[in-house]
Design an enzyme around this catalytic site. Structure first.
Site, PDB file in Angstrom:
ATOM      1  N   LYS A 128       0.248   4.316  -0.531  1.00 33.22           N
ATOM      2  CA  LYS A 128      -0.563   5.563   0.252  1.00 33.22           C
ATOM      3  C   LYS A 128      -0.367   6.745  -0.564  1.00 33.22           C
ATOM      4  CE  LYS A 128      -0.019   3.473   4.643  1.00 33.22           C
ATOM      5  NZ  LYS A 128      -0.145   3.602   6.208  1.00 33.22           N
ATOM      6  N   GLY A 163       2.011   2.118  10.582  1.00 34.50           N
ATOM      7  CA  GLY A 163       3.076   2.983  10.664  1.00 34.50           C
ATOM      8  C   GLY A 163       3.601   3.458  11.826  1.00 34.50           C
ATOM      9  N   GLU A 222      -5.884  -4.879  10.371  1.00 33.56           N
ATOM     10  CA  GLU A 222      -4.937  -3.970  10.604  1.00 33.56           C
ATOM     11  C   GLU A 222      -4.961  -3.304  11.846  1.00 33.56           C
ATOM     12  OE1 GLU A 222      -2.640  -2.829   6.733  1.00 33.56           O
ATOM     13  OE2 GLU A 222      -4.542  -1.470   6.899  1.00 33.56           O
ATOM     14  N   ASN A 273       0.998  -1.191  -0.013  1.00 36.26           N
ATOM     15  CA  ASN A 273      -0.096   0.046  -0.047  1.00 36.26           C
ATOM     16  C   ASN A 273       0.979   1.071   0.009  1.00 36.26           C
ATOM     17  OD1 ASN A 273      -1.961   1.847   0.483  1.00 36.26           O
ATOM     18  ND2 ASN A 273      -2.230   1.282   2.544  1.00 36.26           N
ATOM     19  N   GLU A 294      -7.073   4.402   7.383  1.00 35.96           N
ATOM     20  CA  GLU A 294      -6.873   6.029   7.374  1.00 35.96           C
ATOM     21  C   GLU A 294      -8.190   6.681   6.394  1.00 35.96           C
ATOM     22  OE1 GLU A 294      -3.055   5.538   5.458  1.00 35.96           O
ATOM     23  OE2 GLU A 294      -2.236   4.923   7.313  1.00 35.96           O
ATOM     24  N   SER A 346       3.122  -2.352  10.352  1.00 35.37           N
ATOM     25  CA  SER A 346       4.808  -2.495  10.932  1.00 35.37           C
ATOM     26  C   SER A 346       5.077  -3.697  10.379  1.00 35.37           C
ATOM     27  CB  SER A 346       4.963  -1.895  12.002  1.00 35.37           C
ATOM     28  OG  SER A 346       4.476  -0.592  12.294  1.00 35.37           O
ATOM     29  N   HIS A 406      -9.653   0.780   4.389  1.00 32.05           N
ATOM     30  CA  HIS A 406      -8.508   1.167   5.205  1.00 32.05           C
ATOM     31  C   HIS A 406      -8.601   1.945   6.244  1.00 32.05           C
ATOM     32  CE1 HIS A 406      -4.304   2.425   6.260  1.00 32.05           C
ATOM     33  NE2 HIS A 406      -3.939   1.364   5.480  1.00 32.05           N
TER      34      HIS A 406
END
Ligand code: PEP
Length: 252
Positions: free
Chosen positions: A11, A175, A169, A9, A99, A215, A97
């Site tokens: 991003k 991250g 996730e 991904n 985010e 991560s 996702h």
């Protein structure tokens, strides 16, 4: 046997030119590594997809969008529909996702529309779920993830459900450099597989690829991927360097 999948991904990173170089580098390494047992997916920005699709060998590398519109077409300025994504040559789309849920207000209602349009256009959704740190600290992660699934992809027909993959996730691991422990990841993925078995039957559960994301890197991937219910990874930061990403692809 269910597929092993390693999906990057990217991003909101890389220009088109940088993305094409990265994709070519991944392609070259994957070709040399003979990683045929793993489905490799590059989740690029919309602007990159056509160029990346042209730059890679489709028998080695699949390309994904990181999102698609909740509407089929029309007056939705700035949106990119599932049909448009499909027409680029992308095969997958990352949906839900954290985010996008957090920064762009994607609710279960919106995600239901996106998943339906992705499937109707022949794209394979990689459907993300996962809890925030406060939920994990309250030990309510199972109930939270169950609700995320029940409000969305568990409403699909068994036929449609069988076409998608799931990525668990935990938000606290994305991250942050803090990976879920192997035991935490395996426990949640086994739990999700059990929910799928209850809803769609054991055979469907056994065939559903469930990925871990958060991560994940070349160092921790071998242990994570050794677990019976972890069918691969959704990879953010470590997918931006071809060598690091290859280290994850070859972790099986
Ligand atoms: C992600 O954003 O899907 C992700 C897993 O990111 P990272 O690997 O950087 O934690």
């Amino acid at each position: 046997m269910r597929k092993k999948i390693v999906a990057g991904n990217w991003k909101c990173n890389t220009t088109v030119q940088e993305g094409v170089e990265l994709a070519k580098a991944v392609n070259e390494l994957v070709a040399k590594a003979d990683a045929k047992n793993v489905v490799v997916v590059l989740g690029t920005p919309f602007t990159h997809i056509t160029s990346v699709v042209s730059a890679v060998d489709a028998s080695l590398i699949n390309v994904a969008a990181q999102n698609c519109a909740a509407e089929a077409k029309g007056a939705f300025t700035g949106e990119v529909s599932a049909a448009m994504v499909k027409s680029t040559g992308a095969t997958h789309v990352i949906l839900g996702h954290s985010e996008r849920r957090e920064y762009y207000g994607e609710t279960s209602e919106i995600l239901n529309k996106k998943v339906a349009l992705a499937l109707a256009n022949g794209l394979t959704p990689i459907y993300c779920c996962g809890e925030a740190l406060s939920i994990r600290e309250a030990n309510e992660q199972n109930a939270y993830v169950k609700t995320q699934l029940e409000e969305t992809i568990f409403n699909l027909s068994v036929e449609d459900f069988s076409k998608l993959s799931i990525a668990y996730e935990p938000i606290w691991a994305i991250g942050t450099g803090v990976t879920a422990s192997t035991a935490q990841a395996q426990e949640m993925l086994a739990y999700i597989r059990g929910l799928i078995a209850d809803k769609f039957g054991k055979a469907v559960a056994e065939e559903t690829s469930i990925l871990y994301g958060g991560s994940c890197n070349a160092k921790n991937a071998p242990e994570l991927f050794s677990q019976p219910d972890i069918d691969g990874g959704l990879i953010g930061g470590a997918s931006l360097k071809a060598e690091d990403f290859l280290g994850i692809i070859t972790a099986y």
